[in-house]
Design a protein around this motif. Structure first.
Motif, short mmCIF file in Angstrom:
data_model
loop_
_atom_site.label_atom_id
_atom_site.label_comp_id
_atom_site.label_asym_id
_atom_site.label_seq_id
_atom_site.Cartn_x
_atom_site.Cartn_y
_atom_site.Cartn_z
N GLY A 126 0.63 -1.06 -0.04
CA GLY A 126 0.05 -0.10 0.07
C GLY A 126 0.73 1.35 0.12
O GLY A 126 0.25 2.43 -0.10
N ASP A 127 2.05 1.33 -0.06
CA ASP A 127 2.95 2.47 -0.04
C ASP A 127 2.65 3.25 -1.36
O ASP A 127 2.55 4.58 -1.31
CB ASP A 127 4.27 2.07 -0.08
CG ASP A 127 5.14 1.66 1.21
OD1 ASP A 127 4.47 2.11 2.30
OD2 ASP A 127 6.01 1.20 1.58
N ARG A 128 2.44 2.58 -2.50
CA ARG A 128 2.25 3.28 -3.80
C ARG A 128 3.22 4.12 -4.18
O ARG A 128 3.25 5.30 -4.61
CB ARG A 128 0.91 4.08 -3.82
CG ARG A 128 -0.41 3.08 -3.42
CD ARG A 128 -1.75 3.73 -3.52
NE ARG A 128 -1.86 4.15 -5.08
CZ ARG A 128 -2.07 5.32 -5.50
NH1 ARG A 128 -1.84 6.34 -4.90
NH2 ARG A 128 -2.23 5.57 -6.85
N GLY A 182 1.19 6.45 0.08
CA GLY A 182 0.40 5.55 0.98
C GLY A 182 1.65 5.18 1.98
O GLY A 182 1.59 4.19 3.15
N ASP A 188 -0.13 6.47 5.81
CA ASP A 188 -0.49 6.95 4.84
C ASP A 188 -0.11 8.56 4.94
O ASP A 188 -0.80 9.33 4.39
CB ASP A 188 -2.14 7.09 4.56
CG ASP A 188 -2.43 5.58 4.09
OD1 ASP A 188 -1.48 4.71 3.93
OD2 ASP A 188 -3.79 5.38 3.98
N SER A 202 -2.76 10.16 6.95
CA SER A 202 -3.64 10.46 5.94
C SER A 202 -3.32 11.73 4.91
O SER A 202 -4.15 12.23 4.14
CB SER A 202 -5.14 10.14 6.04
OG SER A 202 -5.49 9.04 6.60
N ALA A 239 -1.01 12.00 2.93
CA ALA A 239 -0.62 11.57 1.59
C ALA A 239 0.17 12.27 0.61
O ALA A 239 -0.02 12.66 -0.61
CB ALA A 239 -2.04 11.19 0.77
#
Length: 489
Positions: free
Chosen positions: A98-100, A124, A133, A160, A162
């Motif tokens: 989920g790091d993206r 993420g 995140d 979050s 991000a």
């Protein structure tokens, strides 16, 4: 040296040291082309960074990676590539589900040594003491032997946040150092170098509807220094609002200052270029649509030209007026633009700029990933719209353009529903022949494994496709959506 300065410059300085004294890779020409701004391996050819935030790394889903595809005499896709991940020794951190990593990418020469650095966002990323995140932006040095040392540019301040959903870099202060601009959740910040110091300043903080803020840079006030364009919009919660705003560096206050706005225009893409060749940068708003009616008429031009996605262009300042005093709008119903405007086409959802025909007027590359090809919904298409003395549209309201899709004669592949060809576009002279080439991403190709297409000199002739399979990347059976994003240079 202050620690904030050291964090940003470590990889840049280390990359310069790493490249000193090395010869060209085996097989490279003795007289390499002049270095390009996006040349990551120092061989004189412009490279392309493809972000693959959905990629699996060491068994971790959506850890993400960046594929740097080498330019060369045959352009990108024919000369191999490298895969940069958080498992790469030079890159900070470690790959986690989920790091993206690679959600945003750009190749840019930060220190002026002729070799580009890679900037990659990982929105993420979980950051110690800042929560899940929070997000992170990393810089990785380029070199003639592979990735150079990397370091962290910014991490998000809270859960979050991000940081890294979008990134841009330009010399915003005029001091010769490139600022790095980072988009996150409801926020855009910039890390700016001033002398021996570095500071982080908030550009804008506002509701952005859960979308990544759209960033572009250009000299919009014609003062010789780059400015920043930011677009964002939200609908309903907490209020409906949409803005495209221009910011410039205020040296007295050491912060970015807002100097131009257009309101109620929700856009998906921005691109700066001199489309009318008058020496002043213009700004194209892609997939422009009116979000809210607050007594501001047609922020995206005539309403009929917003159908299917419209491109609205604000022209640069001249002696007779300020920035944006002149504007044009086009869509697929504009004369000279192949196709027909239909709801859901998303014309202009991706934009890039280059003077492909070298006539002194920048051209605009536009993607429409929702375009139906025959009965195949969302197969996607891309357009090359020529600039001219009046801009992208002439005095009679017509454009000069051509389009491509996978059913175009000479283009490899077959248009299929959901390919989303045109979801990302990029331009650069990848084979060093003096003429920009066009790259088009199709992240829905092959059940969303994804692929990209090269159009040498903006032409079907010699066009070729490349993908994780053809480049020998590990792709397993997962949907990596290769081809979005593409680096902008």
């Amino acid at each position: 040296m202050p620690r904030s300065r050291r964090i940003l410059t470590y990889a840049i300085a280390a990359a310069a040291a790493a490249t000193a004294g090395f010869l060209l890779p085996p097989g490279a020409a003795a007289a390499a082309p002049r270095s390009a701004a996006s040349d990551f391996n120092g061989d004189g050819y412009a490279d392309l960074a493809v972000g693959v935030p959905g990629g699996t790394v060491d068994g971790r889903a959506k850890a993400g990676y960046v594929n740097v595809v080498w330019g060369g005499p045959k352009g990108v896709g024919a000369h191999g590539s490298i895969r940069v991940t958080q498992a790469t020794p030079e890159v900070p951190g470690s790959p986690e589900a989920g790091d993206r990593f690679g959600a945003s990418v750009t190749l840019t020469d930060l220190n002026g040594d002729g070799i580009a650095e890679l900037l990659a966002g990982a929105p993420g990323e979980d950051v110690t003491d800042r929560g899940s995140d929070a997000g992170m932006v990393t810089v990785v040095g380029g070199s003639k032997t592979g990735p150079g040392p990397g370091s962290t540019v910014l991490t998000g301040p809270s859960p979050s946040a991000a940081y890294g959903t979008s990134i841009a870099a330009a010399d915003l202060t005029g001091g010769g150092n490139k600022a790095i601009v980072v988009g996150g959740t409801d926020k855009v910040v910039a890390r700016v170098i001033q002398g021996e110091d570095s500071l982080v300043t908030t550009v804008v903080a506002a509701p952005m509807g859960g979308r990544a803020p759209v960033l572009a840079t250009g000299d919009f006030d014609s003062d010789g220094t780059a400015d920043l364009a930011v677009a964002y919009w939200t609908s309903g919660v907490p209020s409906t609002q949409s803005h495209v705003r221009l910011w410039k560096w205020d040296a007295d206050r050491s912060e970015m200052a807002n100097f131009w706005n257009t309101d109620n225009a929700g856009v998906t893409a921005l691109a700066a270029g001199d489309f009318d060749g008058d020496g002043h940068d213009d700004l194209a708003l892609g997939e422009c649509r009116e979000i809210a009616d607050e007594n501001i008429d047609d922020p995206c031009g005539p309403e009929n030209l917003a159908k299917g996605g419209g491109i609205h262009v604000h022209y640069g300042s001249t002696a007779s007026g300020s920035f944006g005093a002149r504007a044009q709008t086009l869509n697929q119903d504009t004369a000279g633009v192949p196709g027909a405007a239909e709801d859901g086409d998303r014309f202009g959802a991706a934009l890039a700029v280059a003077d492909v025909n070298r006539d002194g007027h920048d051209d605009l590359i536009a993607g429409a990933p929702g375009e139906a090809i025959g009965s195949r919904a969302g197969a996607g298409a891309a357009w090359l719209v020529r600039g001219g003395a009046q801009g992208l549209v002439d005095a009679k309201g017509a454009a000069r353009s051509l389009s491509w899709n996978q059913d175009t004669s000479g283009v490899p592949g077959v248009a299929e529903a959901g390919d989303t060809f045109g979801a990302a576009v990029a331009a650069g002279d990848r084979n060093a022949d003096g003429v920009p080439d066009v790259t088009v991403g199709s992240p829905g190709e092959n059940s969303s494994l994804g692929a990209a297409w090269l159009f040498p000199q903006g032409s079907v002739g010699g066009s070729a496709a490349f993908s994780p399979r053809t480049l020998g990347l590990p792709y397993l059976s997962t949907a990596h959506a290769y081809g979005k994003p593409l680096s902008s240079h």
